[in-house]
Design an enzyme around this catalytic site. Structure first.
Site, short mmCIF file in Angstrom:
data_model
loop_
_atom_site.label_atom_id
_atom_site.label_comp_id
_atom_site.label_asym_id
_atom_site.label_seq_id
_atom_site.Cartn_x
_atom_site.Cartn_y
_atom_site.Cartn_z
N ASP A 9 17.65 66.34 47.75
CA ASP A 9 17.77 65.26 46.64
C ASP A 9 19.01 64.71 46.84
O ASP A 9 20.10 65.35 47.29
CB ASP A 9 17.71 66.24 45.36
CG ASP A 9 17.58 65.11 44.20
OD1 ASP A 9 17.16 63.89 44.20
OD2 ASP A 9 18.44 65.55 43.23
N SER A 10 19.27 63.63 45.97
CA SER A 10 20.79 63.18 45.78
C SER A 10 21.63 63.88 45.31
O SER A 10 22.86 63.77 45.03
CB SER A 10 20.57 61.74 45.33
OG SER A 10 19.91 61.89 44.07
N CYS B 266 13.68 63.61 46.06
CA CYS B 266 14.23 62.72 45.20
C CYS B 266 13.29 61.45 45.15
O CYS B 266 12.81 61.06 46.29
CB CYS B 266 15.49 62.22 45.97
SG CYS B 266 16.30 60.76 45.39
N GLU C 108 23.04 64.59 33.15
CA GLU C 108 24.30 65.09 33.84
C GLU C 108 25.32 65.48 33.09
O GLU C 108 26.09 66.21 33.29
CB GLU C 108 24.68 64.29 34.94
CG GLU C 108 23.48 63.86 36.11
CD GLU C 108 24.07 63.94 37.47
OE1 GLU C 108 25.03 63.61 37.79
OE2 GLU C 108 23.14 64.37 38.34
N CYS D 61 11.57 60.12 38.14
CA CYS D 61 12.79 60.53 38.57
C CYS D 61 13.12 61.74 38.39
O CYS D 61 12.63 62.54 37.41
CB CYS D 61 13.91 59.67 37.52
SG CYS D 61 15.56 59.98 38.07
N HIS E 188 15.43 63.73 37.34
CA HIS E 188 16.09 64.18 36.09
C HIS E 188 15.26 64.09 34.80
O HIS E 188 15.60 64.92 34.08
CB HIS E 188 17.30 63.28 35.87
CG HIS E 188 18.54 63.59 36.78
ND1 HIS E 188 18.34 63.49 38.06
CD2 HIS E 188 19.70 63.84 36.82
CE1 HIS E 188 19.55 63.48 38.82
NE2 HIS E 188 20.43 63.95 37.73
N1 DGL Z 1 17.06 61.95 42.55
C1 DGL Z 1 16.97 60.34 42.02
C2 DGL Z 1 15.64 60.12 41.85
O1 DGL Z 1 14.78 61.23 41.81
C3 DGL Z 1 17.90 60.15 40.71
C4 DGL Z 1 19.39 60.35 40.62
C5 DGL Z 1 20.01 59.19 41.80
O2 DGL Z 1 19.87 58.16 41.34
O3 DGL Z 1 20.36 59.54 42.98
O4 DGL Z 1 15.47 58.97 41.74
#
Ligand code: DGL
Length: 290
Positions: free
Chosen positions: A12-13, A75, A154, A187, A189
């Protein structure tokens, strides 16, 4: 070691993909994972497709160098923008979260009026819409980028008046105007906000597990909105893929078997991961990818 007992790479990011790791742990207790969170380069949600593809390929190469048998792009943004490119560059199976999420939403929706919230990149890609319409051509899909949710999560502002205000600003139109009956939390989060979103818009948390009772049963517009968490159906899709390829492990793993890497702030990552996964993570390795 036989291929079945090799780990699964999950990336993931940043932290958010831990919501996907959590579902993999719950649903595939025999699978060991190697998680990579690109905390130095998060967010991906506002980056170009070329950049997201470059980062995703770097991470995939790293995970393959660690000997993984399959990769889960946890992600949503990377799944929407880079899945095809990563699949084309890897000789092992790779899945993303968008298709399983779309699939779950179509199963959950009675009216076919489906809302999707995510990062700007995910919404602009139109990939959720495409998959939903492939499965249900009569569906009407309403997308909304909700970029501030990532920062609120976050910052730990889960049940906070600012978060509540943003939920209404982002979502009220989808409910009163678009009349959706299903909302995809598109997403990584957003599942961490699910109880607050469910309470504020009135929703049933339908992730096809047994925990549907952690939310209220009826929306303010008078009908329930089903909240779909793609993380759960991704874990199910992963189980199907491993079985189909003959790669499923049959040896139970312990929490200490999993490995965690990130590109910045391993101590922060460790405490966040321990909380989200509800287990003590002893060590997070710092690994910067160029
Ligand atoms: N992990 C990203 C997503 O699910 C969210 C956070 C980001 O913008 O990197 O799209």
């Amino acid at each position: 070691m036989c291929d079945n007992n090799l780990p699964i790479g999950v990336f993931d990011s940043g932290f958010g993909g831990l919501t996907v790791a959590r579902e993999i742990f719950r649903n595939l207790p025999n699978e060991k994972i190697i998680y990579y969170g690109d905390t130095a380069r998060v967010p991906y949600g506002n980056k170009s497709q070329d950049t997201v593809i470059r980062y995703s390929k770097q991470i995939s190469r790293f995970l393959i160098s660690k000997g993984v048998k399959a990769i889960v792009i946890a992600c949503n943004t990377a799944s929407a923008l880079a899945l095809d490119a990563v699949q084309a560059s890897c000789s092992i199976p790779v899945i993303g979260v968008v298709k399983p999420g779309a699939d779950a939403a179509v199963r959950a929706s009675a009216s076919g009026r489906i809302g999707i919230i995510g990062t700007s990149g995910t919404i602009a890609s139109g990939l959720y819409d495409r998959y939903i319409k492939e499965l249900l051509p009569s569906a009407q899909v309403f997308g909304k980028a909700c970029p501030l949710f990532v920062h609120l999560v976050e910052e730990g502002m889960i049940d906070d008046s600012v978060t509540v205000e943003m939920i209404h600003r982002y979502l009220d139109g989808m409910i009163s105007r678009d009349n959706i009956d299903t909302l995809i939390l598109g997403c990584t989060h957003y599942p961490l906000l699910r109880s607050v979103i469910a309470r504020e818009i009135g929703g049933v948390y339908a992730d096809f597990t047994d925990n549907a009772s952690d939310s209220s049963p009826c929306s303010r517009s008078g009908h329930p909105i089903t909240l779909v968490n793609p993380a759960y159906t991704t874990a199910k899709a992963l189980a199907g893929l491993l079985n189909e390829k003959g790669l499923a492990s049959d040896i139970p793993v312990s929490p200490h078997d999993h490995e965690f890497f990130c590109s910045d702030g391993p101590d922060n990552f460790r405490s966040f991961a321990s909380e989200v996964l509800n287990m003590q993570i002893d060590r997070v390795h710092l690994k910067v990818l160029e």
